[in-house]
Design a protein around this motif. Sequence first.
Motif, PDB file in Angstrom:
ATOM      1  N   UNK A 235       1.030  -0.878  -0.020  1.00  0.00           N
ATOM      2  CA  UNK A 235      -0.350  -0.173   0.140  1.00  0.00           C
ATOM      3  C   UNK A 235       0.377   1.381   0.012  1.00  0.00           C
ATOM      4  N   UNK A 236       0.460   1.786  -1.330  1.00  0.00           N
ATOM      5  CA  UNK A 236       1.255   3.465  -1.289  1.00  0.00           C
ATOM      6  C   UNK A 236      -0.190   4.622  -0.752  1.00  0.00           C
ATOM      7  N   UNK A 237       0.991   5.174  -0.288  1.00  0.00           N
ATOM      8  CA  UNK A 237      -0.682   6.623   0.284  1.00  0.00           C
ATOM      9  C   UNK A 237      -0.013   8.680   0.096  1.00  0.00           C
ATOM     10  N   UNK A 238      -1.312   8.439  -0.214  1.00  0.00           N
ATOM     11  CA  UNK A 238      -0.519   9.568  -0.675  1.00  0.00           C
ATOM     12  C   UNK A 238      -0.759  10.924  -0.045  1.00  0.00           C
ATOM     13  N   UNK A 239       0.259  11.367   0.218  1.00  0.00           N
ATOM     14  CA  UNK A 239       1.027  11.954   1.816  1.00  0.00           C
ATOM     15  C   UNK A 239       0.541  13.295   1.568  1.00  0.00           C
ATOM     16  N   UNK A 240      -0.049  14.223   0.884  1.00  0.00           N
ATOM     17  CA  UNK A 240      -0.008  15.199   0.055  1.00  0.00           C
ATOM     18  C   UNK A 240       1.294  15.715   0.547  1.00  0.00           C
ATOM     19  N   UNK A 241       1.584  17.205   0.796  1.00  0.00           N
ATOM     20  CA  UNK A 241       2.969  18.432   1.000  1.00  0.00           C
ATOM     21  C   UNK A 241       3.747  17.863   1.999  1.00  0.00           C
ATOM     22  N   UNK A 242       2.854  16.917   3.089  1.00  0.00           N
ATOM     23  CA  UNK A 242       4.035  16.799   3.908  1.00  0.00           C
ATOM     24  C   UNK A 242       3.399  16.698   5.210  1.00  0.00           C
ATOM     25  N   UNK A 243       2.891  18.056   5.295  1.00  0.00           N
ATOM     26  CA  UNK A 243       1.676  18.311   6.886  1.00  0.00           C
ATOM     27  C   UNK A 243       3.060  19.163   6.977  1.00  0.00           C
ATOM     28  N   UNK A 244       3.822  19.951   6.999  1.00  0.00           N
ATOM     29  CA  UNK A 244       4.759  20.842   7.477  1.00  0.00           C
ATOM     30  C   UNK A 244       5.733  20.048   8.445  1.00  0.00           C
ATOM     31  N   UNK A 245       5.872  20.957   9.797  1.00  0.00           N
ATOM     32  CA  UNK A 245       6.205  19.923  10.734  1.00  0.00           C
ATOM     33  C   UNK A 245       5.521  18.786  11.535  1.00  0.00           C
ATOM     34  N   UNK A 246       4.783  18.272  10.807  1.00  0.00           N
ATOM     35  CA  UNK A 246       4.080  17.259  11.088  1.00  0.00           C
ATOM     36  C   UNK A 246       4.262  15.476  10.195  1.00  0.00           C
ATOM     37  N   UNK A 247       5.787  16.038   9.613  1.00  0.00           N
ATOM     38  CA  UNK A 247       6.607  15.288   8.700  1.00  0.00           C
ATOM     39  C   UNK A 247       6.781  13.291   9.494  1.00  0.00           C
ATOM     40  N   UNK A 248       8.114  13.778   9.656  1.00  0.00           N
ATOM     41  CA  UNK A 248       8.292  12.531  10.291  1.00  0.00           C
ATOM     42  C   UNK A 248       6.883  12.089  11.391  1.00  0.00           C
ATOM     43  N   UNK A 249       6.047  13.018  12.029  1.00  0.00           N
ATOM     44  CA  UNK A 249       5.365  11.820  12.793  1.00  0.00           C
ATOM     45  C   UNK A 249       4.093  11.713  11.428  1.00  0.00           C
ATOM     46  N   UNK A 250       3.433  11.907  10.499  1.00  0.00           N
ATOM     47  CA  UNK A 250       3.003  11.545   9.642  1.00  0.00           C
ATOM     48  C   UNK A 250       3.601   9.818   9.042  1.00  0.00           C
ATOM     49  N   UNK A 251       5.125  10.471   8.677  1.00  0.00           N
ATOM     50  CA  UNK A 251       5.329   8.477   8.151  1.00  0.00           C
ATOM     51  C   UNK A 251       5.294   7.879   9.313  1.00  0.00           C
ATOM     52  N   UNK A 252       5.761   7.782  10.223  1.00  0.00           N
ATOM     53  CA  UNK A 252       5.715   7.126  11.599  1.00  0.00           C
ATOM     54  C   UNK A 252       4.773   6.372  11.890  1.00  0.00           C
ATOM     55  N   UNK A 253       2.959   7.252  11.705  1.00  0.00           N
ATOM     56  CA  UNK A 253       1.721   6.599  11.908  1.00  0.00           C
ATOM     57  C   UNK A 253       1.312   5.660  10.348  1.00  0.00           C
ATOM     58  N   UNK A 254       2.395   6.030   9.471  1.00  0.00           N
ATOM     59  CA  UNK A 254       1.703   5.645   8.137  1.00  0.00           C
ATOM     60  C   UNK A 254       2.499   4.051   8.224  1.00  0.00           C
ATOM     61  N   UNK A 255       3.475   4.341   8.505  1.00  0.00           N
ATOM     62  CA  UNK A 255       4.068   2.872   8.923  1.00  0.00           C
ATOM     63  C   UNK A 255       3.817   2.371   9.763  1.00  0.00           C
ATOM     64  N   UNK A 256       3.034   2.030  10.825  1.00  0.00           N
ATOM     65  CA  UNK A 256       2.616   1.724  12.090  1.00  0.00           C
ATOM     66  C   UNK A 256       1.195   1.088  11.129  1.00  0.00           C
ATOM     67  N   UNK A 257       0.583   1.672  10.132  1.00  0.00           N
ATOM     68  CA  UNK A 257      -0.622   1.266   9.279  1.00  0.00           C
ATOM     69  C   UNK A 257      -0.162   0.255   8.661  1.00  0.00           C
ATOM     70  N   UNK A 258       0.857   0.183   8.361  1.00  0.00           N
ATOM     71  CA  UNK A 258       1.607  -0.477   7.285  1.00  0.00           C
ATOM     72  C   UNK A 258       1.772  -0.265   5.915  1.00  0.00           C
ATOM     73  N   UNK A 259       1.306   1.057   5.877  1.00  0.00           N
ATOM     74  CA  UNK A 259       2.027   1.391   4.236  1.00  0.00           C
ATOM     75  C   UNK A 259       3.792   1.574   4.445  1.00  0.00           C
TER      76      UNK A 259
END
Length: 258
Positions: free
Chosen positions: A85-109
């Motif tokens: 699964x690959x997810x559309x992460x838009x523009x990375x959400x600014x300062x939430x970049x690493x946090x968001x990627x970690x959460x996606x990885x936790x989902x199995x992305x």
Amino acid sequence: MSAQNTLAAKLRSLHVPGKPILFTNVYDGASARAIAALPQTKALASASYAIAVAAGLADEDLTLDINLAGVRAIAIVAKEHGLPLTADFQDGYGEQLEEGIQKLLDLGVVGINLEDYDKTAKKMIPISEATERVRRVLAVAKNHGVPDFVVNARSDTLLHEGQVSDAIERGKAYLAAGATTAFVWGSPSRGGITKSEVVELVNGLEGRLNVILNTGAGGLPVSELAKIGVARISMGPALQFVAMKAYADAAEKLLLSQ
């Protein structure tokens, strides 16, 4: 190799110039289940625009949390079917970049789209910063045990007074930073990307190019894009438009039969 990185490596291997992976992008659990059930489906990909519409929002108003909620439903289906699964992460959400990627990885992305236009500041992210963000994403993934994580680095420069040469310059920088492919967005507002532009981009990026499939009049078919040498083709929210039109037509037929 972890099970998650095995899926990432599989996803990466599907990006072959001249034999492109076609993503019929999904946006919720129902659409994901319909696509995952097809024997031709090799991987799942979300579309942020479609997730936003499903949540009653415009694409630019989609928050990280709402995007993650949409991806979470899709991830359940991807896991059931053993699909990357690959997810559309838009523009990375600014300062939430690493946090968001970690959460996606936790989902199995195991992959993302990452844009280089800052939707909050309404401007292109400088090439050096955009390139560093690709590295930051891959660093988080590597620390999570997914070194083969796929970044499809999208550039919107053609929409903001840039030329094809600018898109190639950005694409080369993103690929050098570890992106698997560069996604050059043409947008319906400029009529998409012409055949000559696709050829130029393929030559400049050695085939490591993602384009949107234009299903309208004059659009290049999958076979032609493959012949030119692209590595990845996306549908974006196009199938959602088709689905909602069919949904509305069926409902109208029922309502008129009263």
